[in-house]
Design a protein around this motif. Sequence first.
Motif, PDB file in Angstrom:
ATOM      1  N   ASP A   1       0.828  -1.008  -0.015  1.00 14.69           N
ATOM      2  CA  ASP A   1       0.034   0.050   0.032  1.00 14.69           C
ATOM      3  C   ASP A   1       0.781   1.293   0.022  1.00 14.69           C
ATOM      4  OD1 ASP A   1      -2.640  -0.995  -0.065  1.00 14.69           O
ATOM      5  OD2 ASP A   1      -2.858  -1.394   1.905  1.00 14.69           O
TER       6      ASP A   1
ATOM      7  N   LEU B   1       2.118   1.865  -3.383  1.00 11.06           N
ATOM      8  CA  LEU B   1       1.040   1.860  -4.287  1.00 11.06           C
ATOM      9  C   LEU B   1       0.665   3.734  -4.155  1.00 11.06           C
ATOM     10  CD1 LEU B   1      -1.143   0.841  -6.553  1.00 11.06           C
ATOM     11  CD2 LEU B   1      -2.569   0.389  -4.751  1.00 11.06           C
TER      12      LEU B   1
ATOM     13  N   PHE C   1      -2.013   2.335 -15.368  1.00 13.35           N
ATOM     14  CA  PHE C   1      -2.022   1.023 -14.511  1.00 13.35           C
ATOM     15  C   PHE C   1      -2.226   1.352 -13.134  1.00 13.35           C
ATOM     16  CE2 PHE C   1      -0.310  -2.762 -12.443  1.00 13.35           C
ATOM     17  CZ  PHE C   1      -1.110  -3.658 -12.857  1.00 13.35           C
ATOM     18  N   VAL C   2      -1.141   2.104 -12.538  1.00 15.94           N
ATOM     19  CA  VAL C   2      -1.194   2.390 -11.024  1.00 15.94           C
ATOM     20  C   VAL C   2      -2.423   2.982 -10.579  1.00 15.94           C
ATOM     21  CG1 VAL C   2       0.032   3.499  -9.129  1.00 15.94           C
ATOM     22  CG2 VAL C   2       1.450   1.921 -10.780  1.00 15.94           C
TER      23      VAL C   2
ATOM     24  N   GLN D   1      -5.032   3.282 -12.105  1.00 16.43           N
ATOM     25  CA  GLN D   1      -6.348   2.360 -12.139  1.00 16.43           C
ATOM     26  C   GLN D   1      -6.604   1.194 -10.845  1.00 16.43           C
ATOM     27  OE1 GLN D   1      -6.462   0.713 -15.866  1.00 16.43           O
ATOM     28  NE2 GLN D   1      -8.698   0.072 -15.726  1.00 16.43           N
ATOM     29  N   VAL D   2      -5.466   0.842 -10.423  1.00 15.95           N
ATOM     30  CA  VAL D   2      -5.680   0.144  -9.222  1.00 15.95           C
ATOM     31  C   VAL D   2      -6.110   1.403  -7.888  1.00 15.95           C
ATOM     32  CG1 VAL D   2      -4.348  -1.339  -7.514  1.00 15.95           C
ATOM     33  CG2 VAL D   2      -4.153  -1.574  -9.977  1.00 15.95           C
ATOM     34  N   GLN D   3      -5.270   2.353  -8.016  1.00 15.60           N
ATOM     35  CA  GLN D   3      -5.591   3.229  -6.949  1.00 15.60           C
ATOM     36  C   GLN D   3      -6.963   3.599  -6.906  1.00 15.60           C
ATOM     37  OE1 GLN D   3      -2.969   6.277  -7.909  1.00 15.60           O
ATOM     38  NE2 GLN D   3      -1.398   5.544  -6.358  1.00 15.60           N
ATOM     39  N   GLY D   4      -7.794   3.273  -8.200  1.00 11.03           N
ATOM     40  CA  GLY D   4      -8.972   3.891  -8.153  1.00 11.03           C
ATOM     41  C   GLY D   4      -9.435   5.167  -8.874  1.00 11.03           C
ATOM     42  N   VAL D   5      -8.719   5.769  -9.455  1.00 11.64           N
ATOM     43  CA  VAL D   5      -8.604   6.939 -10.136  1.00 11.64           C
ATOM     44  C   VAL D   5      -9.762   6.725 -11.252  1.00 11.64           C
ATOM     45  CG1 VAL D   5      -7.465   8.902 -11.244  1.00 11.64           C
ATOM     46  CG2 VAL D   5      -6.216   7.856  -9.361  1.00 11.64           C
ATOM     47  N   SER D   6     -10.467   7.705 -11.342  1.00 12.12           N
ATOM     48  CA  SER D   6     -11.548   7.537 -12.502  1.00 12.12           C
ATOM     49  C   SER D   6     -11.270   7.679 -13.761  1.00 12.12           C
ATOM     50  CB  SER D   6     -12.615   8.799 -12.322  1.00 12.12           C
ATOM     51  OG  SER D   6     -12.083   9.817 -12.947  1.00 12.12           O
TER      52      SER D   6
ATOM     53  N   ARG E   1      -7.837   9.583 -15.321  1.00 12.65           N
ATOM     54  CA  ARG E   1      -6.636   8.727 -15.734  1.00 12.65           C
ATOM     55  C   ARG E   1      -5.971   9.146 -17.015  1.00 12.65           C
ATOM     56  NH1 ARG E   1      -9.520   4.130 -14.159  1.00 12.65           N
ATOM     57  NH2 ARG E   1      -9.625   3.349 -16.335  1.00 12.65           N
TER      58      ARG E   1
END
Lengths: 229, 418
Positions: A81, A84, A108-109, A111-116, A120
């Motif tokens: 975490d 990340l 990629f990162v 996206q995993v972090q949850g950015v819209s 992105r």
Amino acid sequence: MSAIICTDLCKYYQQGDSVIKGLDHVNLEIAAGSFICLSGPSGSGKTTLLNAIGGLDRLDSGQISINGERVDLLGKAALADLRLHSIGFVFQAYNLIPVLSARENVEFVMQVQGVSATKRRQRSMKILQEVGLEGMEDRRPAQLSGGQQQRVAVARAIVSQPKLVLADEPTANLDSKSMEKLMTHFRELNQVHQVTFMIATHDQRVMNWAERRIYMVDGQVTRDEMQDP
Amino acid sequence: MAARRRDAALGLSLRLAWRNIWRQKRRTWLTALAMIFSNVLLVFMIALQFGSYEMMINNSLRLFIGQAQVQRAGYHDEQKMRLSIPDVADLAASIRRELPSLSAAARANAFVLLSSKDRSFATRIVGVEPAHEPGLSTIPGLVTEGRYLDDPTAAEIVIGSVMARNLKVATGDELTFLGSGRDGSFAAGVVTVAGIFNSGSADLDRSLAEVPLAYFQDAFTMAGAGHEIALSAGALDDVPAALEVLSTMLNEHQGLVVLDWNALMPGLKQAIQADMSSGWFMYGVLIILVAFSVLNTQLMSVLERTREFGVIMALGIKPRRLALLVLFETFLMAALGLLIGVLLGAAITGYFSTAGFAYPGMEDLGAKFNLPSVVYPSMDLFAILLGPSVVFVFCLLAAIYPALKLYGLKPVEAMGAV
Ligand SMILES: Nc1ncnc2c1ncn2[C@@H]1O[C@H](COP(=O)(O)OP(=O)(O)OP(=O)(O)O)[C@@H](O)[C@H]1O
Ligand SMILES: [Mg+2]
């Protein structure tokens, strides 16, 4: 207050009968918002130090704290975490994901972090333009040159504006012009957003950009000096 | 926010998984092909097996018992002469009239001592309606010596081949029987062997003897009564519906019950299924082979991506997500195999379910035992999906081991791997 404090870091590799000193009693204090170059001969422990600070590798002894948090005591998941969300890595070999395009690698990162998705896309397009890869966003790594892949890896590391960027030879494959451009960008992130940079390099031109230069030999810090970039 | 993050991550994993499986096109297709091949085989074989169960049950019932019988309550458990159906031939006729979809034939049973010149045996003798028995039983068609019964009142008998051998008789010889009538009186008679049948069932060939019903009723003082009406509806699936109608029709006849084939021959289904259980062993082997091919593929694909996985983990992605990725990849591959396998398998099964499938060598056997020589694979959803679903599950299970390997990965070491 210091951002990163390294106390007595040791990392040894057993190689047959001999012991290789990756890190040998390293002590460092790195203030938040520093712009540091790490140099020294090949095998002197630069990569080992960066990996240790980033929580990628375990140490034999010593303590590392980032903003008061003991990184060396964190569990695997907490380290993941931390990487990340707070650290951007540029690896010595660029290490992109081969099935993803340049833009997807950069995203990629996030996206995993949850950015819209819109955010992105906006950020990745902007950063790829800044590192001079406009028009190559949809190419896969195999369709890019070494220097271009390098810049995608850099873009991936800095796109989500981590607090700390650990860059291992980020300019190794770049011509002077691209290098200048990249360093300008790093410096700007550093000054405008107070991102801390630790850049391992063999390149004298890159070293000139640093406000602090750390030399290593055989796993030890032999020189540590401030300079005006 | 958390939900959106999860959705985005799931979409990402699926997209990555899809691209990843096509990195090694040939390997993916080979693995999928193994699944497709086994799925097609399983769909067809299982459908054929289910079809065979039905055919074998039907054939076994069609030999003599029938798919259902009307009896007096209690007769099935204890075959007492007096537990009879009055005017049994008339009732059979009215069943045929009211329910044209059913074949029906009246019968009566007695236990006798049957004697030839040299020998005697205790056996069952059945009174049958010569005109209606062929609609129910294949025995009339299996007479290999002489002929079947034709005159409803003649003192004639048809016996099985083993019984004929035991009694040392041939067609034209005489047999005497001794027993007791319905009223308990002494019953005896002399009958001529009209025909000898060879049913292929050792039990029937040894112990079944048929005489005309009217002659039987006369000899055993049945006064028009009998013991059962054997019934057949054609396909087994049609039996329950026909019996329902029949039950209401029988309401006016106190004390009569309808027994379906399961009640008449309990254990028949299990016996046939057990008989064919060797098939399941082969299917099991096939499934395990496919699972191992998946295990091999996924293990290789994980190993050769060690470096890449190391990088991804170094970026802060947890092993759980990578393990999920490997499972997704397997899921997609297995889904591909499932889809194509089921479609292809169903198409082949569908074709044979109407055209019929002849087991090689079945024709001779079928002709010999008066049986149909083709099997119609069962085209039901369960038979078709059973095999492929099990393959699917086992493929996913096979991917667990490679997926778990990711938990032991150390980013720095992995990145150093080639
Ligand atoms: N996994 C390992 N096993 C054994 N020795 C190792 C391992 N990783 C690193 N080393 C050794 O540790 C020392 C430090 O390595 P490191 O990669 O940190 O050097 P570096 O300063 O980054 O060199 P370069 O400039 O060539 O990248 C080297 O002598 C190297 O051979
Ligand atoms: Mg290095």
